[in-house]
Design a protein around this motif. Structure first.
Motif, PDB file in Angstrom:
ATOM      1  N   VAL A 132       0.850  -1.185   0.000  1.00 52.58           N
ATOM      2  CA  VAL A 132       0.000   0.000   0.000  1.00 52.58           C
ATOM      3  C   VAL A 132       0.890   1.241   0.000  1.00 52.58           C
ATOM      4  O   VAL A 132       1.915   1.282   0.695  1.00 52.58           O
ATOM      5  CB  VAL A 132      -0.923   0.033   1.239  1.00 52.58           C
ATOM      6  CG1 VAL A 132      -1.754   1.308   1.259  1.00 52.58           C
ATOM      7  CG2 VAL A 132      -1.828  -1.197   1.256  1.00 52.58           C
ATOM      8  N   GLU A 133       0.491   2.233  -0.779  1.00 48.07           N
ATOM      9  CA  GLU A 133       1.222   3.499  -0.816  1.00 48.07           C
ATOM     10  C   GLU A 133       0.252   4.652  -0.586  1.00 48.07           C
ATOM     11  O   GLU A 133      -0.840   4.682  -1.162  1.00 48.07           O
ATOM     12  CB  GLU A 133       1.934   3.683  -2.153  1.00 48.07           C
ATOM     13  CG  GLU A 133       2.770   4.953  -2.226  1.00 48.07           C
ATOM     14  CD  GLU A 133       3.560   5.065  -3.508  1.00 48.07           C
ATOM     15  OE1 GLU A 133       4.802   5.052  -3.445  1.00 48.07           O
ATOM     16  OE2 GLU A 133       2.924   5.136  -4.576  1.00 48.07           O
ATOM     17  N   VAL A 134       0.666   5.607   0.251  1.00 56.82           N
ATOM     18  CA  VAL A 134      -0.129   6.797   0.546  1.00 56.82           C
ATOM     19  C   VAL A 134       0.720   8.024   0.206  1.00 56.82           C
ATOM     20  O   VAL A 134       1.886   8.112   0.619  1.00 56.82           O
ATOM     21  CB  VAL A 134      -0.545   6.856   2.032  1.00 56.82           C
ATOM     22  CG1 VAL A 134      -1.428   8.079   2.277  1.00 56.82           C
ATOM     23  CG2 VAL A 134      -1.278   5.589   2.443  1.00 56.82           C
ATOM     24  N   VAL A 135       0.153   8.959  -0.550  1.00 61.13           N
ATOM     25  CA  VAL A 135       0.859  10.180  -0.936  1.00 61.13           C
ATOM     26  C   VAL A 135      -0.037  11.380  -0.662  1.00 61.13           C
ATOM     27  O   VAL A 135      -1.220  11.382  -1.041  1.00 61.13           O
ATOM     28  CB  VAL A 135       1.257  10.166  -2.425  1.00 61.13           C
ATOM     29  CG1 VAL A 135       1.983  11.464  -2.789  1.00 61.13           C
ATOM     30  CG2 VAL A 135       2.134   8.968  -2.742  1.00 61.13           C
ATOM     31  N   LEU A 136       0.511  12.404   0.002  1.00 65.00           N
ATOM     32  CA  LEU A 136      -0.223  13.636   0.269  1.00 65.00           C
ATOM     33  C   LEU A 136       0.558  14.820  -0.298  1.00 65.00           C
ATOM     34  O   LEU A 136       1.715  15.034   0.066  1.00 65.00           O
ATOM     35  CB  LEU A 136      -0.433  13.838   1.774  1.00 65.00           C
ATOM     36  CG  LEU A 136      -1.127  15.134   2.183  1.00 65.00           C
ATOM     37  CD1 LEU A 136      -2.544  15.194   1.620  1.00 65.00           C
ATOM     38  CD2 LEU A 136      -1.129  15.298   3.701  1.00 65.00           C
ATOM     39  N   ASP A 137      -0.063  15.552  -1.219  1.00 63.87           N
ATOM     40  CA  ASP A 137       0.515  16.771  -1.785  1.00 63.87           C
ATOM     41  C   ASP A 137      -0.217  17.970  -1.192  1.00 63.87           C
ATOM     42  O   ASP A 137      -1.456  17.971  -1.104  1.00 63.87           O
ATOM     43  CB  ASP A 137       0.376  16.792  -3.309  1.00 63.87           C
ATOM     44  CG  ASP A 137       1.254  15.760  -3.982  1.00 63.87           C
ATOM     45  OD1 ASP A 137       2.482  15.930  -3.960  1.00 63.87           O
ATOM     46  OD2 ASP A 137       0.708  14.788  -4.537  1.00 63.87           O
ATOM     47  N   ALA A 138       0.552  19.005  -0.824  1.00 67.03           N
ATOM     48  CA  ALA A 138      -0.059  20.200  -0.215  1.00 67.03           C
ATOM     49  C   ALA A 138       0.617  21.451  -0.757  1.00 67.03           C
ATOM     50  O   ALA A 138       1.843  21.593  -0.664  1.00 67.03           O
ATOM     51  CB  ALA A 138       0.074  20.147   1.307  1.00 67.03           C
ATOM     52  N   ASP A 139      -0.166  22.343  -1.362  1.00 70.54           N
ATOM     53  CA  ASP A 139       0.310  23.666  -1.763  1.00 70.54           C
ATOM     54  C   ASP A 139      -0.034  24.623  -0.631  1.00 70.54           C
ATOM     55  O   ASP A 139      -1.144  25.175  -0.561  1.00 70.54           O
ATOM     56  CB  ASP A 139      -0.364  24.104  -3.070  1.00 70.54           C
ATOM     57  CG  ASP A 139       0.043  23.232  -4.243  1.00 70.54           C
ATOM     58  OD1 ASP A 139       1.202  22.791  -4.278  1.00 70.54           O
ATOM     59  OD2 ASP A 139      -0.805  22.987  -5.130  1.00 70.54           O
ATOM     60  N   LEU A 140       0.911  24.818   0.276  1.00 71.45           N
ATOM     61  CA  LEU A 140       0.641  25.588   1.486  1.00 71.45           C
ATOM     62  C   LEU A 140       0.510  27.078   1.200  1.00 71.45           C
ATOM     63  O   LEU A 140      -0.308  27.765   1.819  1.00 71.45           O
ATOM     64  CB  LEU A 140       1.739  25.327   2.512  1.00 71.45           C
ATOM     65  CG  LEU A 140       1.902  23.849   2.908  1.00 71.45           C
ATOM     66  CD1 LEU A 140       3.029  23.688   3.909  1.00 71.45           C
ATOM     67  CD2 LEU A 140       0.597  23.295   3.464  1.00 71.45           C
ATOM     68  N   THR A 141       1.326  27.595   0.286  1.00 68.55           N
ATOM     69  CA  THR A 141       1.208  28.982  -0.178  1.00 68.55           C
ATOM     70  C   THR A 141       1.460  28.972  -1.682  1.00 68.55           C
ATOM     71  O   THR A 141       1.707  27.918  -2.279  1.00 68.55           O
ATOM     72  CB  THR A 141       2.236  29.901   0.517  1.00 68.55           C
ATOM     73  OG1 THR A 141       3.556  29.546   0.097  1.00 68.55           O
ATOM     74  CG2 THR A 141       2.139  29.780   2.034  1.00 68.55           C
ATOM     75  N   GLU A 142       1.442  30.153  -2.297  1.00 69.06           N
ATOM     76  CA  GLU A 142       1.709  30.228  -3.728  1.00 69.06           C
ATOM     77  C   GLU A 142       3.138  29.815  -4.071  1.00 69.06           C
ATOM     78  O   GLU A 142       3.412  29.382  -5.184  1.00 69.06           O
ATOM     79  CB  GLU A 142       1.456  31.645  -4.237  1.00 69.06           C
ATOM     80  CG  GLU A 142      -0.015  32.044  -4.229  1.00 69.06           C
ATOM     81  CD  GLU A 142      -0.234  33.402  -4.841  1.00 69.06           C
ATOM     82  OE1 GLU A 142       0.774  34.026  -5.253  1.00 69.06           O
ATOM     83  OE2 GLU A 142      -1.391  33.849  -4.927  1.00 69.06           O
TER      84      GLU A 142
END
Length: 244
Positions: A132-142
């Motif tokens: 199992v693979e979990v990936v989280l992408d987050a654009d915190l600011t510009e």
């Protein structure tokens, strides 16, 4: 595209090698938007990986010699996953389960009795990997974004006796954290990445019994052709017949 929420693709590839037999691989993939913030996806197919130059022709004095007779690794597998923005257009979460079988896997730690060096060879037995693979992408600011991932892998292989055993030198847990900062209106950026692999032990053996038992091996793979042994060498014998 049967509908705006469902898409599928079918692809194929032929590799025309000069030193190996030609290889044909294919993949069928599909995705379905369950709702605006959730997409299901899956794929099934085959793959191929040619041996590297080092595996075929590399030479490390007193340690490794390449094998020009290697053939490409073959694989088949499938995966099923989902993607969601969690109701926030600056986030994206991916979760996938995968299952893969490898044939002709290249083992770079085969001891060659002719040269008394390690070499690479295709394994006769198949190996199997699922996880199992979990990936989280987050654009915190510009200008600042982060990505975190975690993978759990159960890798097994068939030994010479036909038994299913844990595959050596394959970490069960892998994780990474990456951060990126853009500046000068995107003309420059700073990147930071951290990676973690759990311990990758080999299989040791025990000679003797009771108080006189001695354990050998239990190596860990540090890099492609570097190993560290956790138990001391008990004995070593090198025998070579030079007569024709």
């Amino acid at each position: 595209q049967p509908s705006k929420d469902f898409t599928w693709t079918l692809s194929g590839r032929v590799d025309d090698f000069s030193d190996f037999d030609n290889v044909f691989t294919w993949q069928l993939a599909a995705s379905q938007h369950v709702r605006d913030s959730l997409k299901l996806r899956g794929s099934v197919g085959t793959g191929s990986k040619a041996p590297t130059f080092t595996e075929r022709f590399g030479f490390y004095p007193d340690y490794f010699i390449g094998n020009p007779d290697l053939k490409p690794e073959q694989s088949s597998g499938w995966e099923l996953g989902l993607e969601s923005d969690l109701g926030n257009d600056k986030l994206n979460l991916g979760l996938v389960y995968f299952d893969q079988t490898l044939k002709d896997e290249i083992d770079g730690f085969v001891f060659d009795l002719d040269t008394f060096l390690f070499t690479a060879a295709n394994r006769d037995e198949k190996s199997h990997r699922k996880g199992v693979e979990v990936v989280l992408d987050a654009d915190l600011t510009e200008s600042f974004s982060m990505q975190a991932s975690y993978t759990w892998v159960d890798a097994t292989e068939t030994d010479s006796s036909g038994n299913t055993v844990q595959e050596v030198r394959r970490p069960r847990h892998m994780a990474s954290l990456a951060a990126k900062y853009d500046f000068l209106q995107g003309r420059g950026n700073l990147n930071l990445s951290l990676n973690y692999n759990s311990t990758q032990f080999g299989r040791g053996i025990t000679i003797g019994a009771g108080d006189k038992a001695v354990k050998m091996g239990d190596e860990i793979c540090l890099f492609r052709h570097e190993k560290k042994f956790f138990n001391p060498t008990v004995f070593a014998v090198a025998i070579k017949d030079t007569e024709a």
